[in-house]
Design a protein around this motif. Structure first.
Motif, short mmCIF file in Angstrom:
data_model
loop_
_atom_site.label_atom_id
_atom_site.label_comp_id
_atom_site.label_asym_id
_atom_site.label_seq_id
_atom_site.Cartn_x
_atom_site.Cartn_y
_atom_site.Cartn_z
N ILE A 358 18.73 -12.33 13.57
CA ILE A 358 17.51 -12.02 12.83
C ILE A 358 16.53 -11.32 13.76
O ILE A 358 16.36 -11.72 14.91
N HIS A 362 11.50 -9.50 10.63
CA HIS A 362 12.68 -9.14 9.85
C HIS A 362 12.36 -8.67 8.43
O HIS A 362 12.74 -7.57 8.04
N CYS A 363 11.67 -9.49 7.65
CA CYS A 363 11.38 -9.11 6.26
C CYS A 363 10.07 -9.74 5.81
O CYS A 363 9.49 -10.58 6.51
N ASP A 376 12.46 -5.43 3.30
CA ASP A 376 13.01 -5.44 4.66
C ASP A 376 12.12 -4.59 5.57
O ASP A 376 11.70 -3.49 5.21
N SER A 379 14.76 -4.17 9.84
CA SER A 379 15.45 -5.11 10.73
C SER A 379 16.75 -4.50 11.25
O SER A 379 17.31 -3.58 10.64
N THR A 383 18.80 -6.78 5.45
CA THR A 383 18.54 -7.87 4.50
C THR A 383 19.34 -7.60 3.23
O THR A 383 19.38 -6.46 2.75
N ARG A 384 19.96 -8.65 2.70
CA ARG A 384 20.74 -8.52 1.46
C ARG A 384 20.14 -9.42 0.39
O ARG A 384 19.78 -10.56 0.67
N LEU A 404 19.25 -14.72 -0.62
CA LEU A 404 18.67 -13.77 0.32
C LEU A 404 19.35 -13.96 1.67
O LEU A 404 19.29 -15.05 2.25
N THR A 405 19.98 -12.92 2.18
CA THR A 405 20.70 -12.99 3.46
C THR A 405 19.94 -12.21 4.52
O THR A 405 19.73 -11.00 4.38
N LEU A 406 19.54 -12.90 5.57
CA LEU A 406 18.85 -12.28 6.71
C LEU A 406 19.80 -12.27 7.89
O LEU A 406 20.07 -13.32 8.49
N GLU A 410 22.06 -17.09 5.27
CA GLU A 410 21.90 -16.96 3.83
C GLU A 410 20.99 -18.07 3.30
O GLU A 410 21.19 -19.25 3.63
#
Length: 416
Positions: A358, A362-363, A376, A379, A383-384, A404-406, A410
């Motif tokens: 991360i 990041h977001c 995002d 990053s 980010t997903r 939310l995946t950083l 997840e």
């Protein structure tokens, strides 16, 4: 001027386009495309749907407004920003580009927390008042300056005063920075640390910081060498030249030699004993002064104890929106305010995420009229949202129980 972010296999790009960008052959387009201009973001030019767009490489960088949305600017960072501004202005002048194309808006000034250099975007054909742009940049510095830092606040206001006069030049800004260097040197001289020595120091009134020290070149070993050397020379003279003359005085001379040798050895022993018993003076530790070359000490961005995070809550116990780790191995991140920035650089974020994948910043999650969205912040690992990579800088609506995946972490977004 319009902008968007694009993330691809080659990194992240900031794409800018405007009606003022010249179409067709233009030396300014060739300058920014084929050269790495100091202080300007690397740029590539592409034509899309008949419109010319500028693609600036911002991989590994974040803009000024994002990095300092939570943290204020210190004296050193203001120095670095002004120095980078001078580099950019001199760079575009060296390549015969108009200063009106320099973009000084904080959202288009890019750097990183660990770098001392910042880079600006440049749009050929933009004929805006460069003096007004720099004045706006000065206003931003004042608004984000840490006013408890007297040096930083003073520098920001002096720069603001310079930009009020439309007749200033780059040399005036550089002169301001040189004055900061001279000030730092004066302060450094005033707080110079005491000499690092184990000798006792005698400080006399009116003559401070002038230690009274013995000559370091005169040591017991040197004294012994001189004694031995002198004895050998005398013995050669006696044996070769004065043997016949001094024969009647051999016994007295021998006695004198023995006495001198004994005295020399005694003095040597006394010196060694005194040296071992010398008192060590403990000196106060003086904090190192900031280096006037505008270097910034590397800040520790390791996640600290998760004091700001709360324990896992059930749906009924939620008071605020939370990010709940999908694997249950980490703590919930409770979103106490908006906008809420997530990363691992504690001074710059609201919520800490404990993962090496991360980014420092990041977001960002925000809420507008009851609608939540995630953005995002360029990053490194992206980010997903529900498995789909989101484009940096763009807002995506996030709903209850979305994933939310950083980086590799997840989370499940839960709304009370």
């Amino acid at each position: 001027m319009e902008s968007e972010y694009r993330k691809g296999i080659m990194g992240t790009e900031l794409v800018l386009w405007d009606e003022c960008i010249p179409k067709g052959a233009d030396y300014r387009m060739g300058m920014i495309k084929n050269n790495k201009i100091p202080g300007i973001l690397p740029c590539n030019v592409a034509t899309e749907d008949g419109e010319i767009k500028l693609h600036f490489d911002i991989s590994g960088k974040q803009n000024l407004s994002v990095l300092f949305s939570k943290k204020e600017l210190s004296h050193d960072r203001i120095c670095n920003l002004l120095r980078s501004l001078c580099v950019a202005l001199e760079g575009i002048g060296e390549y015969m580009l108009d200063g009106g194309g320099l973009v000084t808006s904080p959202e288009f000034v890019y750097g990183s927390l660990s770098d001392t250099d910042w880079e600006f975007a440049y749009i050929p054909g933009m004929e805006q008042d460069i003096f007004a742009k720099i004045h706006g940049f000065a206003e931003f510095l004042i608004s984000r300056t840490d006013h408890s830092d007297r040096e930083g606040a003073g520098l920001a206001y002096r720069f603001f005063e310079i930009t009020n006069d439309r007749e200033y030049t780059v040399e005036d800004i550089k002169g301001l920075l040189k004055q900061e260097i001279r000030t730092e040197k004066i302060v450094a001289a005033e707080v110079a640390p005491l000499p690092d020595t184990h000798e006792e120091v005698e400080i006399k009134p009116g003559n401070s910081r002038k230690p009274k020290k013995k000559n370091p070149n005169k040591t017991p070993v040197d004294f012994l060498i001189w004694v031995i050397t002198g004895g050998v020379i005398l013995w050669i003279i006696y044996a070769r030249l004065l043997k016949r003359i001094l024969r009647p005085y051999i016994l007295p001379l021998t006695a004198v030699t023995v006495v001198v040798a004994a005295v020399s050895c005694g003095l040597l022993i006394v010196k060694l004993i005194k040296q071992r018993k010398k008192r060590v003076v403990i000196r106060p530790q003086i904090e190192p002064l900031r280096i006037p070359a505008f270097t910034v000490e590397e800040e520790a961005f390791e996640p600290e104890s998760l004091e700001e995070k709360t324990g896992r809550l059930t749906k009924e116990e939620l008071k605020y929106p939370v990010l709940h780790p999908a694997d249950g191995t980490d703590e919930d991140i409770e979103l106490l305010k908006f906008p809420f920035v997530i990363g691992k650089a504690k001074p710059y974020v609201d919520g800490l995420a404990n993962s090496s994948y991360i980014s420092k910043v990041h977001c960002k999650i925000d809420c507008c009229k009851g609608v939540y969205n995630v953005c995002d912040l360029n990053s490194t690992n992206g980010t997903r949202l529900n498995g789909k990579v989101i484009i940096p800088g763009e807002k995506y609506e996030i709903k209850n129980m979305d994933r939310l995946t950083l980086g590799e972490m997840e989370y499940v977004f839960m709304i009370p």
